[in-house]
Design an enzyme around this catalytic site. Structure first.
Site, PDB file in Angstrom:
ATOM      1  N   TRP A 204     -12.201   3.170  -3.237  1.00  0.00           N
ATOM      2  CA  TRP A 204     -11.705   3.308  -1.867  1.00  0.00           C
ATOM      3  C   TRP A 204     -11.586   4.777  -1.483  1.00  0.00           C
ATOM      4  CZ3 TRP A 204     -10.491   1.848   2.878  1.00  0.00           C
ATOM      5  CH2 TRP A 204      -9.450   2.474   3.564  1.00  0.00           C
TER       6      TRP A 204
ATOM      7  N   ASP B  96       0.842  -1.190   0.000  1.00  0.00           N
ATOM      8  CA  ASP B  96       0.000   0.000   0.000  1.00  0.00           C
ATOM      9  C   ASP B  96       0.891   1.259   0.000  1.00  0.00           C
ATOM     10  OD1 ASP B  96      -3.071   0.729   0.470  1.00  0.00           O
ATOM     11  OD2 ASP B  96      -1.920   2.040   1.785  1.00  0.00           O
ATOM     12  N   TRP B  97       0.642   2.224   0.912  1.00  0.00           N
ATOM     13  CA  TRP B  97       1.460   3.438   0.953  1.00  0.00           C
ATOM     14  C   TRP B  97       2.918   3.150   1.284  1.00  0.00           C
ATOM     15  CZ3 TRP B  97       1.794   8.416  -0.307  1.00  0.00           C
ATOM     16  CH2 TRP B  97       0.646   9.054  -0.771  1.00  0.00           C
TER      17      TRP B  97
ATOM     18  N   ASP C 142      -7.912  -8.808  -3.274  1.00  0.00           N
ATOM     19  CA  ASP C 142      -7.765  -7.376  -3.019  1.00  0.00           C
ATOM     20  C   ASP C 142      -8.723  -6.575  -3.896  1.00  0.00           C
ATOM     21  OD1 ASP C 142      -6.988  -4.802  -2.523  1.00  0.00           O
ATOM     22  OD2 ASP C 142      -4.952  -5.011  -3.296  1.00  0.00           O
TER      23      ASP C 142
ATOM     24  N   HIS D 285      -6.286  -7.276   0.430  1.00  0.00           N
ATOM     25  CA  HIS D 285      -5.371  -6.144   0.300  1.00  0.00           C
ATOM     26  C   HIS D 285      -4.239  -6.226   1.322  1.00  0.00           C
ATOM     27  CE1 HIS D 285      -4.063  -2.141  -0.772  1.00  0.00           C
ATOM     28  NE2 HIS D 285      -4.191  -1.727   0.479  1.00  0.00           N
TER      29      HIS D 285
END
Length: 452
Positions: free
Chosen positions: A316, A275-276, A402, A431
């Site tokens: 999202w 993710d980030w 995901d 995810h």
């Protein structure tokens, strides 16, 4: 001297050692200054130097003849030398400095008749008031080495009591230049000697997770005799949480991570991202490629601004905008039915109320979408790095369930990583693929150590 004390208090509010200075000529204040080496990333930015520089600019002359400098603490050798070079007439200080004072306490540079200028010295003016400010500052640092900034919140430690599967000792730092006093939490487990750790696993989490995300993988890395470093991004986990959503930017968070890696002097790094953690982390190795030897990448992307964001991510982002107070624990439970109620609740622990959730609100909108968005250009540079310059080993793991960054997004990223083998696909994972991470970690250790 009272004006200098006001400057010292300004330094204290900024998290600097409280020393202030005032430059006067003919009874008129020419310049002021306070300690700012942390804020300015400048080891010479003592209060005296700041005032001398500002005064020289105001007078249009680096010679400060006829000037008096008032400073709350006896000047050090560096500042004393600068005063002599500036031809300062007089320096008046408050408290003596028995450790580094160069006006009589340790040495007295002003007493050397061999020097071609004599600056008069007078000490002890409001000495007790000046000294008390310093004593209070250092006492607070001894009791609380990471004081909380006025513009930030800190989740109480009790919120993290008894979290399942997270036994590691917290570590903190707040003196990275970009942090400017914000406290950053991280785990640092395993061999601390760089020579003793064949691999250092740098585990970067995403939104809305924190280092708790890696609790299944860390034991595997440690069992192999490796080092594991897992920071919490500012705004997440046990790190401080700025109150304003607008505080957060892509470039700032990247700079913090760059300084963090340099501060710990991490070597032979296996970059582990999701993710980030990937949006930011994948831009790090090109700044110091000699530090990085491996990549383990899971359900993330490079947001370069020249390709559309996935429909799953856009959905999202819309959900976060419409429901900014969404239940983080419920989010994890929905995608990970194997998790216990206590494990899901652990993801809520850092965010006891809306005031602590600024990062959760800010991060979805921060993902670069247009070519000129913050972070897009550096992400395009990173894409070129991974395509052309990367020479390390790579492994990708995909959570097939995901809904945000699905398999097509990940396979597109794999094609941009030089030498990346066929991904591991976990049909049951979503995810947050690290919730199935023990097997992935074992596979990564086996692959990355096969040639050692």
């Amino acid at each position: 001297m009272r004006l200098a004390l006001a400057q010292a208090r300004a330094a204290q509010r900024a998290g600097e050692i409280p020393v202030g200075a005032v430059l006067v000529k003919g009874g008129v204040v020419i310049a002021v200054g306070h300690n700012a080496p942390i804020q300015g990333r400048d080891p010479t930015a003592h209060a005296e130097i700041v005032a001398l520089r500002t005064g020289a600019a105001a007078l249009g002359n680096y010679r400060l003849e006829g000037c008096t400098l008032y400073v709350t603490l006896e000047p050090c050798a560096m500042c004393s030398g600068a005063m002599l070079h500036a031809r300062l007439d007089r320096v008046v200080f408050g408290a003596p400095d028995p450790k580094t004072g160069a006006a009589g306490s340790v040495v007295n540079l002003f007493a050397h008749t061999e020097l071609n200028h004599r600056t008069q010295v007078q000490g002890g003016i409001l000495a007790e008031e000046c000294a008390q400010l310093l004593r209070a500052f250092f006492k607070e640092r001894r009791v609380n080495p990471h004081p909380l900034r006025d513009d930030a919140l800190r989740t109480p430690e009790t919120a993290f009591d008894g979290l399942p599967g997270y036994p590691w000792t917290p570590k903190y730092l707040s003196d990275l230049p970009s942090l400017d006093g914000l406290r950053m939490h991280y785990l640092d487990e395993g061999p601390q000697d760089q020579k003793s750790a064949p691999i250092t696993w740098l585990c970067l989490h995403g939104n809305p997770a924190w280092s708790y995300l890696y609790r299944h993988m860390i034991p595997v890395f440690l069992a192999a005799g490796h080092r594991v470093v897992a920071p919490d991004l500012i705004g997440f986990g046990k790190s401080d949480k700025p109150k304003k959503d607008g505080f957060h930017t892509f470039s700032w968070h990247r700079q913090v991570l760059l300084e963090f890696v340099e501060r710990l002097d991490l070597q032979r790094v296996a970059l582990v991202v999701q993710d980030w953690g990937g949006l930011l982390g994948l831009t790090l190795p090109m700044a110091a490629p000699e530090r990085y030897t491996h990549l383990l990448v899971m359900n993330t992307m490079l947001a370069t601004g020249d390709a559309p964001l996935s429909p799953g991510f856009l959905a999202w982002r819309d959900m976060c905008a419409q429901k900014p107070d969404f239940d983080v624990a419920r989010l994890f439970a929905r995608g990970n039915p194997q998790m216990s109620e206590a494990e899901c609740a652990a993801y809520n622990a850092p965010f006891p109320d809306a005031g602590h959730r600024a990062a959760l609100r800010a991060f979805p909108a921060m993902v670069p979408e247009q070519a000129n968005d913050d972070g897009a250009a550096i992400s395009r540079e990173a894409r070129t790095f991974w395509q052309v310059r990367w020479t390390g080993q790579s492994l990708m793991a995909i959570g097939q369930q995901d809904p945000v960054l699905g398999e097509p997004v990940m396979r597109a990223l794999a094609s941009q990583i030089r030498g990346c083998p066929a991904p591991l696909v976990l049909p049951e994972a979503g995810h947050f693929v690290q919730e199935h991470g023990a097997g992935i970690a074992r596979d990564a250790v086996a692959r990355f150590t096969a040639n050692h």
